[in-house]
Design a protein around this motif. Structure first.
Motif, PDB file in Angstrom:
ATOM      1  N   GLY A  12       0.850  -1.183   0.000  1.00 53.46           N
ATOM      2  CA  GLY A  12       0.000   0.000   0.000  1.00 53.46           C
ATOM      3  C   GLY A  12       0.883   1.228   0.000  1.00 53.46           C
ATOM      4  N   ASP A  14       0.594   5.359   0.350  1.00 52.49           N
ATOM      5  CA  ASP A  14      -0.200   6.543   0.650  1.00 52.49           C
ATOM      6  C   ASP A  14       0.621   7.754   0.234  1.00 52.49           C
ATOM      7  OD1 ASP A  14      -2.433   7.968   1.885  1.00 52.49           O
ATOM      8  OD2 ASP A  14      -0.960   8.580   3.380  1.00 52.49           O
ATOM      9  N   GLY A  68      -3.232   4.640  -2.880  1.00 53.60           N
ATOM     10  CA  GLY A  68      -4.461   5.215  -2.348  1.00 53.60           C
ATOM     11  C   GLY A  68      -4.950   6.373  -3.197  1.00 53.60           C
ATOM     12  N   GLU A 109      -9.270   5.548  -0.871  1.00 57.07           N
ATOM     13  CA  GLU A 109      -8.706   5.692   0.474  1.00 57.07           C
ATOM     14  C   GLU A 109      -9.425   6.758   1.286  1.00 57.07           C
ATOM     15  OE1 GLU A 109      -5.385   7.722   1.632  1.00 57.07           O
ATOM     16  OE2 GLU A 109      -4.985   8.725  -0.242  1.00 57.07           O
ATOM     17  N   SER A 112      -9.064   7.255   5.197  1.00 60.78           N
ATOM     18  CA  SER A 112      -8.001   6.419   5.770  1.00 60.78           C
ATOM     19  C   SER A 112      -7.095   7.224   6.696  1.00 60.78           C
ATOM     20  CB  SER A 112      -7.181   5.731   4.674  1.00 60.78           C
ATOM     21  OG  SER A 112      -6.460   6.664   3.907  1.00 60.78           O
ATOM     22  N   THR A 141      -4.325   0.949   6.560  1.00 62.33           N
ATOM     23  CA  THR A 141      -5.790   0.945   6.574  1.00 62.33           C
ATOM     24  C   THR A 141      -6.361   0.556   5.213  1.00 62.33           C
ATOM     25  OG1 THR A 141      -5.861   2.599   8.327  1.00 62.33           O
ATOM     26  CG2 THR A 141      -7.837   2.365   6.987  1.00 62.33           C
ATOM     27  N   PHE A 142      -5.940   1.258   4.142  1.00 63.46           N
ATOM     28  CA  PHE A 142      -6.544   0.929   2.850  1.00 63.46           C
ATOM     29  C   PHE A 142      -5.968  -0.345   2.250  1.00 63.46           C
ATOM     30  CE2 PHE A 142      -3.457   4.178   1.305  1.00 63.46           C
ATOM     31  CZ  PHE A 142      -2.795   3.442   0.336  1.00 63.46           C
TER      32      PHE A 142
END
Length: 167
Positions: A12, A14, A68, A109, A112, A141-142
């Protein structure tokens, strides 16, 4: 055509204007964990952060990177959404130039970062230390949401980022 959700490490990413948070899963894509926060390189020609992510994909044999996509609450796109799309496209180009077959997909996202701040607070991290960890926590989280969805549906979640060189 949907891509099947197969075994393999997922990442992931971000993307922020200053930092990039990274999270990884185990090889069975069961659990997402924080990995690192990189400074965002302001020079897109150098893009050291993209190079580091590419190297990590190669070293960890990452099968899919989820970037995200920060949509607005009504689902619309904004400057942050465009920034994430551009970042994902540059990652695809860099991976392709290295012969790396890691797929890049965009996943929603929304909220998030809000969830990450809440999680950090709930676990006793002081507010002033959030910035050191919030990008990784948002990526966790995502990423966890994406792998849970993939395991549940049997298909890769998100929107594929096309290889523009192939267009």
């Amino acid at each position: 055509m949907p891509q099947p959700f197969a075994r393999g490490v997922r990442m992931g990413v971000d993307v922020g204007t200053v930092r990039v948070g990274i999270a990884l899963t185990d090889p069975d894509a069961v659990l997402a964990t924080p990995h690192d926060t990189l400074g965002r390189d302001s020079n897109p020609r150098k893009a050291f952060d993209v190079k580091i992510i590419t190297r990590l994909c190669e070293e960890r044999k990452v099968v899919t990177v989820y970037v995200g996509l920060p949509r607005s609450l009504d689902g619309g796109e904004n400057a942050s959404t465009r920034m994430a799309r551009d970042y994902a496209a540059s990652l695809v180009r860099r991976l392709g130039s290295r012969g790396c077959t890691t797929a890049v997909r965009l996943v929603d996202e929304r909220l998030s970062t809000v969830s990450a701040h809440r999680s950090l607070s709930d676990s006793g991290v002081s507010r002033r230390h959030h910035m050191d960890r919030v990008d990784q926590a948002a990526a966790v989280t995502f990423l966890q949401t994406a792998v849970d969805q993939g395991r549940r549906t049997g298909t890769e979640p998100g929107e594929p980022v096309p290889d523009r060189a192939a267009d």
